[in-house]
Scaffold this motif. Structure first.
Motif, PDB file in Angstrom:
ATOM      1  N   GLN A 117       0.830  -1.198   0.000  1.00 42.09           N
ATOM      2  CA  GLN A 117       0.000   0.000   0.000  1.00 42.09           C
ATOM      3  C   GLN A 117       0.867   1.253   0.000  1.00 42.09           C
ATOM      4  OE1 GLN A 117      -3.081   0.031   2.909  1.00 42.09           O
ATOM      5  NE2 GLN A 117      -3.620   2.141   2.554  1.00 42.09           N
ATOM      6  N   ASN A 118       0.441   2.236  -0.785  1.00 40.23           N
ATOM      7  CA  ASN A 118       1.128   3.515  -0.877  1.00 40.23           C
ATOM      8  C   ASN A 118       0.428   4.509   0.046  1.00 40.23           C
ATOM      9  OD1 ASN A 118       1.609   6.282  -2.062  1.00 40.23           O
ATOM     10  ND2 ASN A 118       2.939   5.080  -3.392  1.00 40.23           N
ATOM     11  N   LEU A 119       1.194   5.336   0.752  1.00 46.60           N
ATOM     12  CA  LEU A 119       0.629   6.317   1.674  1.00 46.60           C
ATOM     13  C   LEU A 119      -0.315   7.303   0.997  1.00 46.60           C
ATOM     14  CD1 LEU A 119       3.921   7.189   3.582  1.00 46.60           C
ATOM     15  CD2 LEU A 119       1.968   5.975   4.536  1.00 46.60           C
ATOM     16  N   SER A 120      -0.117   7.536  -0.274  1.00 44.74           N
ATOM     17  CA  SER A 120      -0.897   8.538  -0.989  1.00 44.74           C
ATOM     18  C   SER A 120      -2.101   7.957  -1.734  1.00 44.74           C
ATOM     19  CB  SER A 120       0.014   9.288  -1.970  1.00 44.74           C
ATOM     20  OG  SER A 120       1.059   9.937  -1.263  1.00 44.74           O
ATOM     21  N   ASP A 121      -2.380   6.669  -1.569  1.00 37.43           N
ATOM     22  CA  ASP A 121      -3.540   6.044  -2.191  1.00 37.43           C
ATOM     23  C   ASP A 121      -4.702   6.040  -1.207  1.00 37.43           C
ATOM     24  OD1 ASP A 121      -2.082   5.490  -4.466  1.00 37.43           O
ATOM     25  OD2 ASP A 121      -1.644   3.422  -3.878  1.00 37.43           O
ATOM     26  N   TYR A 122      -5.862   6.554  -1.651  1.00 38.73           N
ATOM     27  CA  TYR A 122      -7.037   6.578  -0.792  1.00 38.73           C
ATOM     28  C   TYR A 122      -8.282   6.739  -1.647  1.00 38.73           C
ATOM     29  CZ  TYR A 122      -6.550  11.619  -1.506  1.00 38.73           C
ATOM     30  OH  TYR A 122      -6.418  12.867  -2.073  1.00 38.73           O
TER      31      TYR A 122
END
Length: 158
Positions: free
Chosen positions: A6-11
């Motif tokens: 998971q990427n911190l900037s994916d939401y």
């Protein structure tokens, strides 16, 4: 949390509330400033992208990550402040200082949020190396500042 999955900037912003009238405080550590400025920009840009007004986002700087807790309390004590986002970087060194700092900041931020009954977000990058910190400040793992802003918006929806 950044992982290889998971990427911190994916939401997903589909459930975000209207934040156009909300006020946000950013408490940003000056230690490792070249990284914390990027985290702060990520948080600020994310809040703006989702409807916050620039004049409703307040940034206060503190000397280091340990001071994030008191900086958060200074902002959270104001009734008009809706959420506080704490941003800092702690990199493991030759001593155990990072363990003490990270634990104190985590406990302190939790206590401030509970005391003032509002979101106080833990946006502390805690890494073993400087390279890992850069990876979480817009590098291959995204930007922890973006993640912190998203968390603040989500918590305001409760």
């Amino acid at each position: 949390m950044a992982t290889s999955l998971q990427n911190l900037s994916d939401y997903d912003a589909a459930t975000f509330i209207d934040i156009s009238g909300k006020r946000f405080g950013l408490v940003v550590s000056e230690w490792n400033r070249e990284i914390t400025d990027i985290l702060s920009a990520g948080a600020f840009d994310t809040l703006i992208k989702h409807g916050a007004k620039a004049e409703n986002i307040y940034r206060n700087s503190v000397p280091g990550s340990f001071e994030l807790t008191l900086g958060a309390q200074f902002l959270a004590q104001h009734d008009e402040m809706d959420a506080v986002i704490c941003l800092g970087v702690v990199i493991q060194g030759e001593t155990k200082h990072d363990d003490y700092i990270c634990h104190a900041v985590a406990q302190g931020i939790t206590q401030v949020g509970l005391k003032f009954n509002k979101p106080v977000i833990f946006g502390l990058v805690t890494t073993n190396t400087l390279e890992q910190a850069w990876d979480r400040a817009g590098g291959k793992h995204g930007n922890k500042g973006v993640e912190a802003a998203v968390a603040a918006i989500q918590m305001l929806g409760f």
